[in-house]
Design an enzyme around this catalytic site. Structure first.
Site, short mmCIF file in Angstrom:
data_model
loop_
_atom_site.label_atom_id
_atom_site.label_comp_id
_atom_site.label_asym_id
_atom_site.label_seq_id
_atom_site.Cartn_x
_atom_site.Cartn_y
_atom_site.Cartn_z
N SER A 16 67.38 63.92 61.48
CA SER A 16 67.95 64.26 60.18
C SER A 16 68.88 63.20 59.62
CB SER A 16 68.69 65.60 60.27
OG SER A 16 67.80 66.64 60.57
N THR A 61 70.16 73.56 63.48
CA THR A 61 69.07 73.45 64.44
C THR A 61 69.42 74.20 65.72
OG1 THR A 61 67.50 71.90 65.45
CG2 THR A 61 69.82 71.25 65.47
N LYS A 65 70.31 78.79 64.91
CA LYS A 65 69.68 79.31 63.70
C LYS A 65 69.92 80.80 63.50
CE LYS A 65 66.08 75.77 63.38
NZ LYS A 65 64.63 75.50 63.21
#
Length: 248
Positions: A16, A61, A65
């Site tokens: 990311s 992540t 979650k």
């Protein structure tokens, strides 16, 4: 400066930061910054917010979650139906949870399958699995979940032992979707315990893992003729959806 980031643990596998940093450079968004916030416990989440007053959005992540939900003020209705969050919009007045995994998975799966709608085995029951299951429901694709520890008397989840014993299930559900982190760098040889010998050219294997780009599970499936796909396209699609949410 506008700040964005990712919470999870561990974050050594994450693409990311690289993805968004390159996006900001490519698009000339010099006022944007993306950071990794590796927290060993979800109870540390409020401290991240306190230390980062410029935060406007977060990705979420493994393993948070689901654990992050009690810390949010509300969930987007679609996200509420899924029961897992991978995107948070941060404002001075509230934290709102979204699920862009759903969009990324559904969009990429449709492009890959074309007109096909094969029944699916969903490996894993974590946060990503919930988004996958919702997408399959909305596409009218029947599915069966496989878990190491299914809930007692579950009607839609079996354990891996049952899958190995009732091997006809591998033929009844030709689409196999790995939503577990097994096979992720650095433990690249790990894979779910499915009866690989029953995979063939009639199977589709979608592994949500994207690092490495070819997982051990994908390699074994391809060797038996199955069509394979990793989670990189899903990652890109969900990231762009998150960007739109943060800036809407």
């Amino acid at each position: 400066m506008k700040k964005f980031g990712l919470i999870g643990y561990p974050l050594t596998h994450s693409f990311s930061k690289k993805y968004f940093t390159e996006k900001f450079e490519r698009e000339g968004k010099t006022w944007c910054q993306y950071e990794l916030y590796e927290i060993p416990d979800i109870q540390a989440f409020p401290s991240v917010l306190a230390k980062e007053p410029l935060l406007m959005g977060l990705n979420v992540t493994i393993p948070y979650k689901e654990q992050v939900i009690p810390f949010l003020d509300r969930l987007n209705p679609a996200c509420e139906a899924i029961g897992a969050v991978n995107c948070i919009k941060v404002s001075p007045t509230e934290l709102v949870g979204y699920n862009t995994d759903y969009f990324g998975f559904k969009t990429s799966l449709l492009a890959w399958l074309g007109e096909e709608r094969p029944p699916a085995l969903v490996l894993g029951t974590g946060g990503a699995s919930k988004a996958v299951a919702q997408a399959l429901k909305d596409l009218h694709i029947s599915y069966l979940k496989v878990s190491r520890s299914p809930e007692p008397n579950s009607i839609d989840t079996i354990d891996y032992k049952v899958l190995r014993e009732k091997r006809e299930l591998m033929q009844e559900y030709p689409l196999v979707i790995n939503t577990t982190p097994l096979g992720t760098f650095p433990k690249t040889e790990a894979m779910p315990d499915i009866p690989l010998e029953f995979l063939n050219a009639g199977h589709w294997l979608y592994d949500l893992v994207y690092n490495p780009t070819t997982t051990a599970l994908m390699r074994e499936a391809a060797a038996r003729g199955a069509k394979t796909k990793n989670g990189l396209e899903m990652l890109h699609l969900q990231a762009e959806a998150a960007w739109e949410i943060w800036n809407e």
